[in-house]
Design an enzyme around this catalytic site. Structure first.
Site, PDB file in Angstrom:
ATOM      1  N   ASN A  71     -15.174   2.863 -22.426  1.00  0.00           N
ATOM      2  CA  ASN A  71     -14.073   2.077 -21.887  1.00  0.00           C
ATOM      3  C   ASN A  71     -13.171   1.839 -23.197  1.00  0.00           C
ATOM      4  O   ASN A  71     -13.586   1.645 -24.133  1.00  0.00           O
ATOM      5  CB  ASN A  71     -14.903   0.742 -21.437  1.00  0.00           C
ATOM      6  N   CYS A 114      -8.458   1.718  12.262  1.00  0.00           N
ATOM      7  CA  CYS A 114      -7.903   0.870  13.053  1.00  0.00           C
ATOM      8  C   CYS A 114      -8.871  -0.389  12.426  1.00  0.00           C
ATOM      9  O   CYS A 114      -9.722  -0.233  12.364  1.00  0.00           O
ATOM     10  CB  CYS A 114      -8.613   1.230  14.478  1.00  0.00           C
ATOM     11  N   GLN A 138     -15.287   3.275  -7.676  1.00  0.00           N
ATOM     12  CA  GLN A 138     -14.611   2.256  -6.980  1.00  0.00           C
ATOM     13  C   GLN A 138     -13.058   2.615  -6.670  1.00  0.00           C
ATOM     14  O   GLN A 138     -12.436   1.786  -6.074  1.00  0.00           O
ATOM     15  CB  GLN A 138     -14.667   1.089  -7.956  1.00  0.00           C
ATOM     16  N   ASN A 139     -12.862   3.783  -7.286  1.00  0.00           N
ATOM     17  CA  ASN A 139     -11.304   4.193  -7.063  1.00  0.00           C
ATOM     18  C   ASN A 139     -10.889   4.640  -5.715  1.00  0.00           C
ATOM     19  O   ASN A 139     -11.804   5.325  -5.097  1.00  0.00           O
ATOM     20  CB  ASN A 139     -10.713   5.290  -8.191  1.00  0.00           C
ATOM     21  N   VAL A 140      -9.835   4.187  -5.150  1.00  0.00           N
ATOM     22  CA  VAL A 140      -9.396   4.699  -3.734  1.00  0.00           C
ATOM     23  C   VAL A 140      -8.203   5.788  -3.882  1.00  0.00           C
ATOM     24  O   VAL A 140      -7.791   6.068  -3.091  1.00  0.00           O
ATOM     25  CB  VAL A 140      -8.801   3.487  -3.052  1.00  0.00           C
ATOM     26  N   ASP A 141      -8.144   5.986  -5.180  1.00  0.00           N
ATOM     27  CA  ASP A 141      -7.108   7.532  -5.162  1.00  0.00           C
ATOM     28  C   ASP A 141      -7.839   8.516  -4.935  1.00  0.00           C
ATOM     29  O   ASP A 141      -9.051   8.762  -4.591  1.00  0.00           O
ATOM     30  CB  ASP A 141      -6.182   7.220  -6.586  1.00  0.00           C
ATOM     31  N   TYR A 171       0.905  -1.124   0.039  1.00  0.00           N
ATOM     32  CA  TYR A 171       0.191   0.024   0.210  1.00  0.00           C
ATOM     33  C   TYR A 171       0.912   1.184   0.047  1.00  0.00           C
ATOM     34  O   TYR A 171       0.401   2.223  -0.596  1.00  0.00           O
ATOM     35  CB  TYR A 171      -0.849  -0.154   1.129  1.00  0.00           C
ATOM     36  N   HIS A 197     -15.110   1.812  -2.299  1.00  0.00           N
ATOM     37  CA  HIS A 197     -14.133   0.844  -1.961  1.00  0.00           C
ATOM     38  C   HIS A 197     -13.114   1.433  -0.891  1.00  0.00           C
ATOM     39  O   HIS A 197     -11.832   0.965  -0.692  1.00  0.00           O
ATOM     40  CB  HIS A 197     -13.431   0.095  -3.100  1.00  0.00           C
TER      41      HIS A 197
HETATM   42  P1  OAD Z   1     -10.515  -3.292 -13.699  1.00  0.00           P
HETATM   43  O1  OAD Z   1      -8.849  -3.374 -13.637  1.00  0.00           O
HETATM   44  O2  OAD Z   1     -10.956  -4.653 -13.520  1.00  0.00           O
HETATM   45  O3  OAD Z   1     -11.045  -2.817 -15.030  1.00  0.00           O
HETATM   46  C1  OAD Z   1     -10.232  -1.494 -15.664  1.00  0.00           C
HETATM   47  C2  OAD Z   1     -11.109  -1.276 -16.829  1.00  0.00           C
HETATM   48  O4  OAD Z   1     -10.598  -0.034 -17.326  1.00  0.00           O
HETATM   49  C3  OAD Z   1     -10.905  -2.342 -18.002  1.00  0.00           C
HETATM   50  O5  OAD Z   1     -12.465  -2.865 -18.545  1.00  0.00           O
HETATM   51  C4  OAD Z   1     -10.040  -1.528 -19.122  1.00  0.00           C
HETATM   52  O6  OAD Z   1     -10.469  -1.851 -20.234  1.00  0.00           O
HETATM   53  C5  OAD Z   1     -10.499  -0.127 -18.793  1.00  0.00           C
HETATM   54  N1  OAD Z   1      -9.692   0.991 -19.149  1.00  0.00           N
HETATM   55  C6  OAD Z   1      -8.031   0.782 -18.940  1.00  0.00           C
HETATM   56  N2  OAD Z   1      -7.479   2.058 -19.495  1.00  0.00           N
HETATM   57  C7  OAD Z   1      -8.729   2.847 -19.590  1.00  0.00           C
HETATM   58  C8  OAD Z   1      -8.610   4.051 -20.218  1.00  0.00           C
HETATM   59  N3  OAD Z   1      -7.716   4.972 -20.612  1.00  0.00           N
HETATM   60  N4  OAD Z   1      -9.905   4.512 -20.537  1.00  0.00           N
HETATM   61  C9  OAD Z   1     -11.103   3.867 -20.287  1.00  0.00           C
HETATM   62  N5  OAD Z   1     -10.974   2.601 -19.987  1.00  0.00           N
HETATM   63  C10 OAD Z   1      -9.757   2.029 -19.644  1.00  0.00           C
HETATM   64  O7  OAD Z   1     -10.723  -2.253 -12.521  1.00  0.00           O
HETATM   65  P2  OAD Z   1     -12.299  -1.944 -11.760  1.00  0.00           P
HETATM   66  O8  OAD Z   1     -13.330  -2.433 -12.843  1.00  0.00           O
HETATM   67  O9  OAD Z   1     -11.990  -0.605 -11.433  1.00  0.00           O
HETATM   68  O10 OAD Z   1     -11.668  -3.627  -5.711  1.00  0.00           O
HETATM   69  O11 OAD Z   1     -11.997  -3.012 -10.540  1.00  0.00           O
HETATM   70  C11 OAD Z   1     -13.020  -3.066  -9.664  1.00  0.00           C
HETATM   71  C12 OAD Z   1     -12.351  -3.524  -8.310  1.00  0.00           C
HETATM   72  O12 OAD Z   1     -11.682  -4.699  -8.602  1.00  0.00           O
HETATM   73  C13 OAD Z   1     -11.415  -2.354  -7.856  1.00  0.00           C
HETATM   74  O13 OAD Z   1     -12.117  -1.400  -7.212  1.00  0.00           O
HETATM   75  C14 OAD Z   1     -10.628  -3.276  -6.757  1.00  0.00           C
HETATM   76  C15 OAD Z   1     -10.838  -4.232  -7.600  1.00  0.00           C
HETATM   77  O14 OAD Z   1     -10.387  -5.549  -6.830  1.00  0.00           O
HETATM   78  C16 OAD Z   1     -11.199  -3.781  -4.389  1.00  0.00           C
HETATM   79  O15 OAD Z   1     -10.069  -3.460  -4.218  1.00  0.00           O
HETATM   80  C17 OAD Z   1     -12.124  -3.941  -3.474  1.00  0.00           C
END
Ligand code: OAD
Length: 228
Positions: A202, A114, A88-91, A59, A106
């Site tokens: 996407n 804690c 869903q982003n943590v940034d 982290y 998330h």
């Molecule tokens: P993913 O990594 O699963 O998916 C990212 C998506 O973004 C993919 O479909 C890519 O094709 C697309 N992508 C990549 N670059 C891009 C760009 N420049 N413009 C548009 N699309 C783009 O990430 P998430 O769906 O966010 O959870 O994942 C969901 C959750 O899974 C996260 O929040 C995290 C992870 O485990 C936890 O940590 C609880």
């Protein structure tokens, strides 16, 4: 569709921050973290119990990546007034782009809390994050990033606000998510079944493609400033 809408909601994932240099999770093309690391080791209560030092160190690396990153044109487009951002982003890149209404399903890297949930929470300097396990100053249990790990519930307040935003928006813009992680991805169904127009942006088709009224394949940083 966007011009005529009074309530616009954006549901975003890691692809939103990919052009800022923050790795995604499942997308090998953008350094997908889960294509290289075992999520159960780095992002689960079990992994933390087994090897807290590895989890905290990982982290710290992620936090420093975010500290070095800048919001990209997609964050700035979504940061305009009137857009509710359910992410869903943590940034903290949407916040730094000026977005005022943000729901972080998330959790966030900007705080530690804690692990025993005594209520103690601390702001973290992302450029100088903790790099070793440390006890909660209030109760002595381990401190941990204020994020949701696999097997954990979403923060109740964020989930309630996310559901409300998706159930009441006229347009839902789904950006940069594979839409594979539940319950978060279920919010796209909530918006669709509540009558919202679903616009997906996407780089590839995703698990949510079937729900799209409009699907724009390409980079968020190039498409979003044109449509918003
Ligand atoms: P993913 O990594 O699963 O998916 C990212 C998506 O973004 C993919 O479909 C890519 O094709 C697309 N992508 C990549 N670059 C891009 C760009 N420049 N413009 C548009 N699309 C783009 O990430 P998430 O769906 O966010 O959870 O994942 C969901 C959750 O899974 C996260 O929040 C995290 C992870 O485990 C936890 O940590 C609880």
């Amino acid at each position: 569709m966007i011009t005529g809408a009074r309530r616009i909601c954006a549901f975003s994932g890691a692809g939103l921050s990919a052009e800022s240099g923050v790795p995604t999770f499942r997308d090998a093309a953008t350094g997908g973290l889960w294509t290289k690391h075992d999520p159960m080791r780095l992002a689960s209560p079990e992994g933390f119990a087994e090897d807290a030092a590895t989890v905290i160190g990982w982290y710290a690396w992620r936090r420093q990546r975010v500290a070095a990153a800048q919001p990209n044109p997609a964050h700035h487009a979504l940061g305009r007034p009137g857009v509710v951002n359910v992410t869903q982003n943590v940034d903290d890149l949407l916040l730094r782009a000026g977005a005022s209404d943000i729901v972080q399903l998330h959790g966030t890297l900007t705080h530690d809390r804690c692990h025993a949930a005594c209520g103690h929470r601390e702001r973290i300097d992302l450029s100088a994050p903790p790099d070793a396990p440390r006890p909660c100053p209030a109760c002595g249990a381990p401190m941990r990033p204020d994020v949701v790990w696999f097997g954990e519930a979403l923060p109740a307040d964020a989930w309630t606000r996310g559901q409300a935003a998706c159930a009441t928006c006229e347009v839902l813009i789904v950006v940069g998510t594979a839409a594979e992680v539940y319950p978060a991805a279920g919010l796209i169904d909530v918006a669709k079944s509540s009558g919202a127009t679903v616009i997906i942006i996407n780089t590839n088709p995703s698990a949510a493609s079937a729900l799209a009224d409009v699907e724009l394949i390409g980079k968020a940083g190039e498409i979003l400033p044109k449509v918003l």
